[in-house]
Design a protein around this motif. Structure first.
Motif, short mmCIF file in Angstrom:
data_model
loop_
_atom_site.label_atom_id
_atom_site.label_comp_id
_atom_site.label_asym_id
_atom_site.label_seq_id
_atom_site.Cartn_x
_atom_site.Cartn_y
_atom_site.Cartn_z
N THR A 120 -9.24 4.64 4.57
CA THR A 120 -10.46 3.89 4.30
C THR A 120 -11.70 4.77 4.48
O THR A 120 -11.79 5.53 5.43
CB THR A 120 -10.55 2.66 5.23
OG1 THR A 120 -9.44 1.80 4.94
CG2 THR A 120 -11.84 1.89 5.02
N ILE A 121 -12.61 4.64 3.52
CA ILE A 121 -13.90 5.34 3.58
C ILE A 121 -14.99 4.29 3.62
O ILE A 121 -14.89 3.25 2.97
CB ILE A 121 -14.05 6.30 2.37
CG1 ILE A 121 -15.31 7.16 2.53
CG2 ILE A 121 -14.05 5.55 1.06
CD1 ILE A 121 -15.41 8.29 1.50
N GLY A 122 -16.04 4.55 4.37
CA GLY A 122 -17.17 3.64 4.45
C GLY A 122 -18.13 3.84 3.28
O GLY A 122 -18.09 4.86 2.58
N TYR A 123 -18.99 2.87 3.07
CA TYR A 123 -19.93 2.92 1.96
C TYR A 123 -20.90 4.08 2.09
O TYR A 123 -21.18 4.78 1.11
CB TYR A 123 -20.69 1.59 1.86
CG TYR A 123 -19.78 0.45 1.47
CD1 TYR A 123 -19.52 0.19 0.14
CD2 TYR A 123 -19.16 -0.34 2.43
CE1 TYR A 123 -18.67 -0.84 -0.23
CE2 TYR A 123 -18.30 -1.36 2.07
CZ TYR A 123 -18.06 -1.60 0.74
OH TYR A 123 -17.21 -2.59 0.38
N PHE A 155 -4.40 6.87 -4.15
CA PHE A 155 -5.84 7.09 -4.22
C PHE A 155 -6.30 8.04 -3.13
O PHE A 155 -5.80 8.01 -2.01
CB PHE A 155 -6.61 5.77 -4.10
CG PHE A 155 -6.32 4.79 -5.21
CD1 PHE A 155 -6.01 5.21 -6.49
CD2 PHE A 155 -6.37 3.43 -4.96
CE1 PHE A 155 -5.76 4.30 -7.50
CE2 PHE A 155 -6.12 2.52 -5.97
CZ PHE A 155 -5.82 2.95 -7.24
N GLU A 156 -7.29 8.86 -3.47
CA GLU A 156 -7.83 9.77 -2.46
C GLU A 156 -8.57 8.99 -1.38
O GLU A 156 -8.49 9.33 -0.20
CB GLU A 156 -8.78 10.79 -3.10
CG GLU A 156 -9.26 11.80 -2.08
CD GLU A 156 -9.82 13.06 -2.69
OE1 GLU A 156 -10.62 13.69 -2.02
OE2 GLU A 156 -9.44 13.41 -3.82
N TYR A 157 -9.29 7.95 -1.79
CA TYR A 157 -10.00 7.10 -0.85
C TYR A 157 -9.71 5.64 -1.15
O TYR A 157 -9.44 5.28 -2.30
CB TYR A 157 -11.52 7.27 -0.96
CG TYR A 157 -12.04 8.64 -0.66
CD1 TYR A 157 -11.78 9.28 0.55
CD2 TYR A 157 -12.83 9.31 -1.59
CE1 TYR A 157 -12.28 10.53 0.82
CE2 TYR A 157 -13.34 10.56 -1.33
CZ TYR A 157 -13.06 11.17 -0.12
OH TYR A 157 -13.57 12.41 0.14
N ILE A 158 -9.86 4.82 -0.12
CA ILE A 158 -9.85 3.38 -0.29
C ILE A 158 -11.10 2.88 0.40
O ILE A 158 -11.32 3.12 1.59
CB ILE A 158 -8.58 2.74 0.30
CG1 ILE A 158 -7.35 3.30 -0.44
CG2 ILE A 158 -8.65 1.22 0.20
CD1 ILE A 158 -6.03 2.94 0.14
N LEU A 159 -11.94 2.22 -0.36
CA LEU A 159 -13.21 1.75 0.15
C LEU A 159 -12.99 0.61 1.13
O LEU A 159 -12.11 -0.24 0.92
CB LEU A 159 -14.09 1.28 -1.02
CG LEU A 159 -15.58 1.10 -0.76
CD1 LEU A 159 -16.22 2.35 -0.18
CD2 LEU A 159 -16.27 0.71 -2.05
N GLU A 160 -13.78 0.59 2.18
CA GLU A 160 -13.61 -0.46 3.18
C GLU A 160 -13.79 -1.83 2.53
O GLU A 160 -14.54 -1.97 1.56
CB GLU A 160 -14.57 -0.27 4.35
CG GLU A 160 -16.03 -0.46 4.02
CD GLU A 160 -16.93 -0.22 5.23
OE1 GLU A 160 -16.51 -0.45 6.37
OE2 GLU A 160 -18.06 0.22 5.01
N PRO A 161 -13.08 -2.84 3.02
CA PRO A 161 -13.18 -4.18 2.43
C PRO A 161 -14.60 -4.74 2.52
O PRO A 161 -15.39 -4.33 3.38
CB PRO A 161 -12.22 -5.02 3.28
CG PRO A 161 -11.31 -4.04 3.92
CD PRO A 161 -12.11 -2.79 4.11
N VAL A 162 -14.88 -5.67 1.64
CA VAL A 162 -16.15 -6.40 1.69
C VAL A 162 -15.96 -7.55 2.68
O VAL A 162 -15.08 -8.39 2.49
CB VAL A 162 -16.53 -6.97 0.31
CG1 VAL A 162 -17.73 -7.88 0.41
CG2 VAL A 162 -16.77 -5.85 -0.68
#
Length: 190
Positions: A120-123, A155-162
């Protein structure tokens, strides 16, 4: 376009049903307009729709063709403008190839999900990487009950959930796209 190194993709296959089985989801006509609008507002390069079923593709293509026609342009110039961002592909691999062919670089794939993953990556961190303008990015959105875990692991990154005010975060993909693009690109963030 300010964010010319960013594209987004709405993936109808592979997707999961509520039991976690692989499915192909159906195109929703609202998705075309309601995702193309924030794509244009936040100035991403392209909005890809990944749909492998020819009957579904025909519906999507008819909408795109109408809004890009002179009749569609006369009826709604704003819709003509946003639909120019939309590209229809059979697979996610075709999307990656299209970006690499046009931009000269393979994009970094960023998955999105309502669940948290280990990559997970942050915004704020993703925003900084995008603003470096050194790499191409493809932010991938799932339909149905999300993208399958096997795909998410690639995926290289997974965006943090909303997350909203509480723990509940089962948003429509249209809402999630708008929120995520706003968090990454808005000029008036708090």
């Amino acid at each position: 376009m300010i964010n010319e190194n960013v594209s987004i993709a709405l993936v109808h296959y592979p997707a999961m049903d509520k039991e976690g089985k692989l499915i192909v989801t159906s195109f929703t006509t609202m998705d075309l307009h309601d995702i193309a609008r924030p794509a244009r507002a936040y100035e991403v390069r392209s909005f890809y729709i990944v749909q492998p079923i020819d009957a579904q593709r025909l519906v999507i293509k008819r909408q795109i063709d109408y809004w890009l026609s002179e009749e569609g342009r006369a009826a709604n110039p704003t819709r003509y403008e946003i639909v120019q961002l939309v590209r229809l592909k059979y697979t996610l691999e075709e999307v990656v190839e299209d970006i690499e062919r046009e931009r000269g670089k393979k994009p970094i794939l960023v998955g999105t999900d309502a669940r948290k993953y280990h990559k997970t990556i942050g915004y704020a961190e993703l925003k900084r990487e995008i603003e470096d303008r050194e790499r191409e990015f493809l932010i991938v959105f799932g339909t149905g009950y999300g993208l399958p875990p096997d795909l998410m692991r690639t995926f290289e990154y997974i965006l943090e959930p909303v997350y909203g005010a509480g723990d509940w975060n089962h948003l429509s993909v249209r809402n999630a796209v708008a929120i995520i693009l706003d968090r990454l690109f808005s000029k008036n963030r708090c």
